[in-house]
Design an enzyme around this catalytic site. Structure first.
Site, PDB file in Angstrom:
ATOM      1  CG  HIS A  90      -6.492   4.103  -3.235  1.00 21.06           C
ATOM      2  ND1 HIS A  90      -6.720   2.973  -2.458  1.00 21.06           N
ATOM      3  CD2 HIS A  90      -5.856   5.267  -2.361  1.00 21.06           C
ATOM      4  CE1 HIS A  90      -6.615   3.477  -1.321  1.00 21.06           C
ATOM      5  NE2 HIS A  90      -5.731   4.622  -1.239  1.00 21.06           N
TER       6      HIS A  90
ATOM      7  CG  HIS B  43      -3.318   7.093  -1.259  1.00 22.67           C
ATOM      8  ND1 HIS B  43      -4.577   7.386  -0.810  1.00 22.67           N
ATOM      9  CD2 HIS B  43      -2.904   8.365  -1.938  1.00 22.67           C
ATOM     10  CE1 HIS B  43      -4.738   8.666  -1.043  1.00 22.67           C
ATOM     11  NE2 HIS B  43      -3.790   9.212  -1.891  1.00 22.67           N
TER      12      HIS B  43
ATOM     13  CG  ASP C  51      -1.665   3.724   2.885  1.00 18.56           C
ATOM     14  OD1 ASP C  51      -1.736   4.406   1.918  1.00 18.56           O
ATOM     15  OD2 ASP C  51      -2.726   3.297   3.548  1.00 18.56           O
ATOM     16  CG  HIS C  52      -3.917   1.391  -0.167  1.00 19.77           C
ATOM     17  ND1 HIS C  52      -4.804   0.586   0.338  1.00 19.77           N
ATOM     18  CD2 HIS C  52      -3.897   2.590   0.544  1.00 19.77           C
ATOM     19  CE1 HIS C  52      -5.469   1.249   1.423  1.00 19.77           C
ATOM     20  NE2 HIS C  52      -4.688   2.342   1.719  1.00 19.77           N
TER      21      HIS C  52
ATOM     22  CG  HIS D 149      -9.307   8.029  -0.634  1.00 22.51           C
ATOM     23  ND1 HIS D 149      -9.031   8.610   0.518  1.00 22.51           N
ATOM     24  CD2 HIS D 149      -8.155   7.350  -0.705  1.00 22.51           C
ATOM     25  CE1 HIS D 149      -7.828   8.434   1.123  1.00 22.51           C
ATOM     26  NE2 HIS D 149      -7.319   7.427   0.340  1.00 22.51           N
TER      27      HIS D 149
ATOM     28  CG  ASP E  97      -7.712   3.837   1.938  1.00 25.27           C
ATOM     29  OD1 ASP E  97      -8.034   2.770   2.440  1.00 25.27           O
ATOM     30  OD2 ASP E  97      -6.819   4.482   1.894  1.00 25.27           O
TER      31      ASP E  97
ATOM     32  CG  HIS F 175      -6.723   2.558   6.459  1.00 24.11           C
ATOM     33  ND1 HIS F 175      -5.794   2.542   6.887  1.00 24.11           N
ATOM     34  CD2 HIS F 175      -6.952   2.788   5.135  1.00 24.11           C
ATOM     35  CE1 HIS F 175      -4.943   2.768   5.773  1.00 24.11           C
ATOM     36  NE2 HIS F 175      -5.741   3.174   4.654  1.00 24.11           N
TER      37      HIS F 175
HETATM   38 FE    FE Z   1      -5.063   3.853   2.805  1.00 25.55          FE
HETATM   39 ZN    ZN Z   2      -5.490   5.824   0.491  1.00 19.30          ZN
END
Ligand code: FE
Ligand code: ZN
Length: 256
Positions: free
Chosen positions: A57, A59, A61-62, A115, A134, A172
């Site tokens: 996805h 985001h 942090d990915h 998400h 996530d 995570h």
């Molecule tokens: Fe994440």
């Molecule tokens: Zn995420």
């Protein structure tokens, strides 16, 4: 029948990076690219050359490592068609049911929105592996940032229907905190109590509680257990639709 080698490593503050390596062809995929430097270091450590990034996805942090890692390795970036506009460097836009080949290994794309609107998971049926980003965590699930409870519940049902032996890798490590919450929802679940004790011991040692399995999550994860009579009773929601019970568990976790 492929035999993939897997390397999971902690990255950023609480993400996991995962490398999937097909020795017969030399192909290597990274599940997401949370951090370029740490991903390149993991590849160097293993001596593997990156062929693909499989993005779950959009985001940050990915995807933060996408641009640099692509420039350094020439890899192909695969990601959800529905989020293509917000995934840096995307080359291949995938949809539900499509197959991605990593050397001799095959990953099936499963759309798991909730998400984020276009979130996908990557399932390797010949290897009993699924990478869920996530969407699902061990004893937990992702926050409903771009979807409602009904949408997320139908995504979780798709994952719950995979073979129980399937190994599940997540974006995570929140397992220890997830167990503390889960025990407030279903304290009478002996399997959950045993998992919570195991996870607390692992956390103390600084060891990961991942990967997990579909079987283990079905037995312990409250977000996959809205049909549990004990949970329905505790929430005073006996006989309600499962997505509604799921939604109430998610709301409680948001406040936990
Ligand atoms: Fe994440
Ligand atoms: Zn995420």
């Amino acid at each position: 029948m492929s035999r993939l080698q897997i390397h999971q490593f902690p990255t950023r503050s609480d993400n996991y990076g995962v490398l999937v390596h097909d020795a017969s062809s030399g192909a290597t995929a990274a599940i997401d690219a949370p951090d370029a430097e740490e991903l390149l270091a993991a590849l160097h450590e293993k001596g593997w050359a990156l062929s693909h990034i499989l993005t779950t996805h959009h985001h940050h942090d990915h995807t933060a490592g996408n641009t640099i890692v692509k420039r350094m390795t020439g890899c192909t970036i695969v990601g959800p068609a529905k989020e293509a506009g917000s995934i840096p460097g995307i080359d291949v836009k995938v949809k539900d049911g499509e197959t991605v080949e990593i050397g001799s290994a095959k990953a099936r794309v499963i759309e798991t929105p909730g998400h984020t609107k276009g979130h996908v998971s990557y399932y390797f049926p010949d290897d009993d592996l699924v990478f869920v980003g996530d969407t699902l965590f061990s004893v937990g699930c992702g926050k409903l940032l771009e979807g409602d409870a009904k949408t997320m519940w139908s995504s979780l049902k798709k994952l719950a229907a995979l073979p129980p032996v399937t190994k599940l890798y997540c974006g995570h490590e929140y397992t220890n905190n997830n167990c503390r919450f889960a025990l407030t929802v279903e304290p009478e679940n002996d399997t959950l109590r045993a998992r919570a004790a195991e996870v607390a011991a692992l956390a103390e040692e600084g060891e990961p509680a991942l990967p997990t399995t579909i079987a283990q999550e079905l037995a312990t994860n409250p977000f996959l257990r809205p049909s549990s009579p004990a949970i329905q009773k505790r929430l005073d929601m006996e006989g309600r639709e499962l997505w509604e019970v799921f939604g109430e568990i998610r709301r409680r976790k948001d406040r936990f």
